[in-house]
Structures are given as C-alpha cells and as structure tokens.
Design a protein around this motif. Structure first.
Motif, mmCIF file in Angstrom:
data_model
loop_
_atom_site.group_PDB
_atom_site.id
_atom_site.type_symbol
_atom_site.label_atom_id
_atom_site.label_comp_id
_atom_site.label_asym_id
_atom_site.label_seq_id
_atom_site.Cartn_x
_atom_site.Cartn_y
_atom_site.Cartn_z
ATOM 1 N N ALA A 104 0.825 -1.208 0.000
ATOM 2 C CA ALA A 104 0.000 0.000 0.000
ATOM 3 C C ALA A 104 0.858 1.257 0.000
ATOM 4 O O ALA A 104 0.582 2.205 -0.736
ATOM 5 N N ARG A 154 2.486 1.685 -3.388
ATOM 6 C CA ARG A 154 1.520 2.126 -4.385
ATOM 7 C C ARG A 154 1.098 3.576 -4.159
ATOM 8 O O ARG A 154 0.827 4.313 -5.112
ATOM 9 N N ALA A 155 1.041 4.008 -2.905
ATOM 10 C CA ALA A 155 0.663 5.398 -2.618
ATOM 11 C C ALA A 155 1.696 6.374 -3.166
ATOM 12 O O ALA A 155 1.350 7.372 -3.813
ATOM 13 N N ALA A 207 1.584 6.513 -6.884
ATOM 14 C CA ALA A 207 0.431 7.270 -7.364
ATOM 15 C C ALA A 207 0.697 8.772 -7.341
ATOM 16 O O ALA A 207 0.258 9.506 -8.234
ATOM 17 N N GLU A 226 -6.279 9.859 -5.952
ATOM 18 C CA GLU A 226 -5.825 8.495 -6.222
ATOM 19 C C GLU A 226 -5.399 7.781 -4.944
ATOM 20 O O GLU A 226 -5.691 6.595 -4.750
ATOM 21 N N ARG A 255 -8.449 6.877 -2.868
ATOM 22 C CA ARG A 255 -9.101 5.700 -3.428
ATOM 23 C C ARG A 255 -8.347 4.431 -3.014
ATOM 24 O O ARG A 255 -8.967 3.423 -2.647
ATOM 25 N N LEU A 256 -7.032 4.495 -3.063
ATOM 26 C CA LEU A 256 -6.224 3.349 -2.633
ATOM 27 C C LEU A 256 -6.439 3.051 -1.154
ATOM 28 O O LEU A 256 -6.595 1.890 -0.749
ATOM 29 N N SER A 267 -9.428 1.053 -0.263
ATOM 30 C CA SER A 267 -9.445 -0.329 -0.732
ATOM 31 C C SER A 267 -8.560 -1.257 0.092
ATOM 32 O O SER A 267 -8.494 -2.453 -0.189
ATOM 33 N N THR A 268 -7.857 -0.725 1.101
ATOM 34 C CA THR A 268 -6.956 -1.548 1.903
ATOM 35 C C THR A 268 -7.384 -1.523 3.364
ATOM 36 O O THR A 268 -7.926 -0.530 3.850
#
Length: 280
Positions: A48, A51-52, A55, A85, A88-89, A92-93
């Motif tokens: 996570a 990915r953050a 993004a 973004e 949103r991530l 989802s976690t």
C-alpha cells in the motif's frame, strides 16, 4: 514573454533512492525531470505504501508535462489528482494508505524564473547557497507542532520518540499543501529528501556533505551513503538540483518568507487554491 523569461535555466540533477538496511521494500518514489522534482514517501505498509508514493509521482507525470516551465495551476491539479488516487487506494486496503510529498517546480513569476516549493507531511526541501543551508519547508508533524508551541526545543526534535507521527498526508483527512516561491538563483543547490535522510543525518552533516561534494550525482550518492552508515533504518530518497545558469545572481542575503494567502482549511486539497509564500 519577457527577455528575462526567455533565458533558459540550466540544471544539473542527481537522484538516488535506497531501501535502507532495515526495511524489506522501498515505499519511496521520486520524479527528477524538469520542470517538476518530487519525492514521495508512502505509508500503509508493504504494497500500500509503495503504491501510494507511486500514485503521487504518477499524478505529477500526468499533469506536469516535461519542459522548461510549468504553472501553479498545473501543480495544484497534480496535488489534487494525487490526493484523489491515494484516497481511493486507502479505501481499498484494510490498513489504509497515505503519502508525504515534497518538491519544487520551475515556473515563471513576474517575468523571472522561480521555484514553486511545496510539501505535505515531513519530506523536506532544503536550499544551499554558498556554505549556508536553509530548510525551506516546514514539517507537518507532531514534533514540529510541539516545537512551534514551545514544548520542544528544535535541537530535541531528532531524538523525539514520536517524530515520525505526521499531521498531514496525501490521501489523509488533512492533505493541504503549503508552498513557497523562491527566485531561481545561479549557483544554488536544492535538496529534496524523504525523512529516511533527515532521521539519520543532522542538518549540519547534510550541509557539510552538500558543500564538500561537487557534482549533483556525487552529492546524492554521498547523502544516501551517510544515511545508510548511520543505520539506514528507513527508506531514503534524495534529489539534488544545481542551478548552473539562467537564474538571478546571488545577492548573499538570508531569505525571508512572506505569506501571500491563508492556509486552506479544507480537509482535502482544493485544486483552485494553493497558499503561496514568497521567499526573497
């Protein structure tokens, strides 16, 4: 376009990122292509956090095209997209996600090339001119709030047990960015870094390293090495930018800040407002 704005700014850039000696993965990301230079430090654990930060950098790649200049509006848009973004991530976690961001962007202001400096969280931007080093950004952290409130001395901050508790982040409830305008100055050196550097290396050691190293690439390598030699307990990322030509001549004065707008009170970044201080 004025005659001054037509003069190209020549930069030399060095960038390096390292996982460090204690972490299994690297949650830092960076962008080091004119006109935007960005360091993002992700949060949320393995996957996570990575990915953050990716993004955040992707938002700048998308909204700030490569070239000699960009605009305040483009940076606003990139920050707003990054927040969307990462939010949103996070949704989802199970553990959520977030990211700090610090960076500079080349813009034109009153006919002259300027740096738009911005940050959310505790990644930092420094400016060195000669042997003098100044931290431009102000950390959004619990430790900095205690310093500002007089409960903690600045020299106690590096040893403060909760120094990594940040109060603003991209994708969090408070993601408002602070920003400053600085004239581009020939001969200056800018440093953008994650807290993997500043948590291990003192400002004085950073100043000495930037002073003693020649090329921007060598400075980036040397700073990361110092962080690793000091323990490397976190991912560490640095971007070093040298202004070779095209900026204003150095005047030898200590920069001072002037606020040009109140900080945003919105819980997320407002793409239409980005408070800016002018540093002269």
């Amino acid at each position: 376009m004025s005659e001054a704005s037509a003069v190209p700014v020549t930069l030399a850039v060095g960038a390096r990122t390292d996982t460090g000696r204690k972490r299994a993965g690297n949650e830092d990301s960076y962008l080091a292509v004119a006109p935007a230079f960005v360091v993002a430090d992700g949060m949320g654990g393995h996957d996570a956090g990575d990915r953050a930060s990716v993004a955040v950098v992707a938002a700048f790649r998308s909204k700030v095209p490569e070239g000699p200049r960009t605009s305040i509006d483009a940076v606003r848009t990139a920050l707003a997209l990054a927040d969307t973004e990462v939010s949103r991530l996070a949704a989802s976690t199970a553990r959520g996600a977030g990211s700090t961001v610090a960076g500079v962007a080349l813009i034109e202001h009153e006919g002259l090339p300027c740096w738009l400096v911005f940050n959310v969280g505790d990644s930092r931007v420094y400016r060195q001119l000669g042997t003098d080093l100044q931290q431009i950004t102000v950390d959004h952290s619990l430790g900095q709030e205690l310093v500002d409130g007089g409960s903690l001395r600045p020299d106690q901050l590096r040893d403060f047990a909760q120094r990594n508790v940040i109060t603003r982040a991209i994708g969090a409830a408070d993601s408002a960015a602070d920003s400053w305008l600085l004239p581009v100055t020939t001969g200056e050196r800018l440093l953008i870094c994650s807290d993997g550097l500043t948590g291990e290396v003192s400002d004085e050691a950073i100043r000495a390293t930037l002073t003693m190293t020649g090329r921007a690439e060598s400075a980036a390598d040397a700073l990361v090495k110092r962080a690793l030699d000091a323990g490397g307990r976190d991912n560490v990322t640095v971007v070093v930018i040298d202004v070779v030509a095209g900026g204003s001549p150095a005047v030898g004065e200590e920069p001072t800040g002037e606020r040009l707008g109140a900080p945003s009170t919105e819980s997320t970044i407002d793409a239409t407002t980005l408070p800016v201080r002018v540093v002269r």
